[in-house]
Motif scaffolding. Sequence first.
Motif, short mmCIF file in Angstrom:
data_model
loop_
_atom_site.label_atom_id
_atom_site.label_comp_id
_atom_site.label_asym_id
_atom_site.label_seq_id
_atom_site.Cartn_x
_atom_site.Cartn_y
_atom_site.Cartn_z
N ARG A 257 1.08 -1.22 -0.06
CA ARG A 257 -0.19 -0.31 0.06
C ARG A 257 0.85 1.28 0.03
O ARG A 257 2.03 1.08 0.16
CB ARG A 257 -1.00 0.08 1.10
N GLY A 258 0.11 2.34 -0.05
CA GLY A 258 0.99 3.53 -0.25
C GLY A 258 1.17 4.06 -1.66
O GLY A 258 1.42 3.21 -2.68
N PRO B 119 3.17 5.52 -4.10
CA PRO B 119 4.40 5.23 -4.86
C PRO B 119 4.41 3.51 -5.07
O PRO B 119 4.72 3.06 -6.24
CB PRO B 119 5.52 5.47 -4.51
N ALA C 64 5.60 2.69 2.13
CA ALA C 64 4.95 3.08 1.32
C ALA C 64 5.52 3.60 -0.20
O ALA C 64 4.75 3.64 -1.23
CB ALA C 64 4.14 4.38 1.74
O1 MRU Z 1 -4.53 3.22 2.07
P1 MRU Z 1 -2.95 3.37 2.25
O2 MRU Z 1 -2.31 2.99 3.48
O3 MRU Z 1 -2.57 2.99 0.77
O4 MRU Z 1 -2.70 5.09 2.28
C1 MRU Z 1 -1.44 5.71 2.10
C2 MRU Z 1 -1.47 7.17 2.37
O5 MRU Z 1 -2.52 7.69 2.68
C3 MRU Z 1 -0.23 7.75 2.36
O6 MRU Z 1 -0.23 8.77 3.10
C4 MRU Z 1 0.00 7.95 0.85
O7 MRU Z 1 -0.24 6.98 -0.10
C5 MRU Z 1 1.30 8.90 0.48
S1 MRU Z 1 2.44 7.55 0.70
C6 MRU Z 1 4.30 8.10 0.28
#
Ligand code: MRU
Length: 369
Positions: free
Chosen positions: A54-55, A57, A174
């Motif tokens: 997840r995250g 990038p 992430a």
């Molecule tokens: O639901 P997620 O855990 O994928 O959400 C991640 C976020 O909200 C992060 O802040 C976002 O992807 C930026 S990651 C560098």
Amino acid sequence: MKVKGQHYHSIWIDSSDPSVVKVIDQRYLPFSFQILELRTNNDVYTAIRNMTVRGAPLIGVTAAFGIYLALLNSRENHANQSITIIANKLKSARPTAVNLAMAVDRILHSIRKSHTLDEQINIALQTAISLKNEELENSRKIGIYGLPLIENMAGRKKDRLVNILTHCNAGWLACIDWGTATAPIYMAHNKGINLHVWVDETRPRNQGARLTAWELGEHGVPHTLITDNTGGQLMQEGLVDMVIVGSDRMTPDGDFANKIGTYLKALAAKDNNVPFYVALPSTSIDWKLKNATQIPIEKRDPEEVLYVKGWYDNHSADIRIAPEGTPALNYGFDITSARFVTGLITERGTCKANRYDIMKLFSASRRME
Ligand code: MRU
């Protein structure tokens, strides 16, 4: 970043078998460090959807490897689905982060002129690896450009403790390495700046409690876990010097989507004159958006609100926290207006969150790179 002394990225190709993509399984952290092998585009789809990865990038890079795996497996599987159908399915795995669609489109674009399957496989693999390396470099540069903001704050505080609040996990897990919001924090910590991080737990999936606290702990960065509702009170007490968050999708005007609860932190920061920074690579800017209402906000399974995931007796356990039959609503993200943002930290430098400054930093020719 290091885990128990060994350097890891969040995703990599198996060095002895290039048909296997390996990822850190984020569903079991911090309780159990497990590596998951992805061998098919369906494995990749599932891993993105169930948040093994997840995250913004990282889901983009993982999806790029998903197209590579689809092409690779189509060698044996003659009744293969069309690559466009596979690409669309991958893009649908999680709707909010633009990195996902952008990465898939980039791979498709890279193979469009290839005449043979072998050529397509090779180009898809090279493009996915390039994307991974670019995201790594983006994070490193975000760290370099964000570091002076923390150094300046430390200077203004005459080297007294700098308190930084972050939401969710915009850390190396992430991304590929370094993170976005955490990259300047890691670099400042490495430089010996006296800092401490307030980690929002980030209900309902607790990415802050489970992932950010773990990352910071592994790297030795002083931090304290707080409930999602605590930040405002800390700001009123003067215990937050700056907020740094990530972003899943930003408009060219600087309005952005990030993990649910980001907006409330921005409101509290504004009310308390606390600088509020968004650290993001340009792969999280959606240049086509006219406004933030066009950003699709992911709604997830209400079960995530009704149960808290934890670790019990060496197993992942779900604990119910509401009466049977309680209806629940689970928004994954919210929108924060650019007017609450003090500045953006990107791989090209810092800028104000407005169209003119963003466009100046990422002029048309640069956006094509
Ligand atoms: O639901 P997620 O855990 O994928 O959400 C991640 C976020 O909200 C992060 O802040 C976002 O992807 C930026 S990651 C560098």
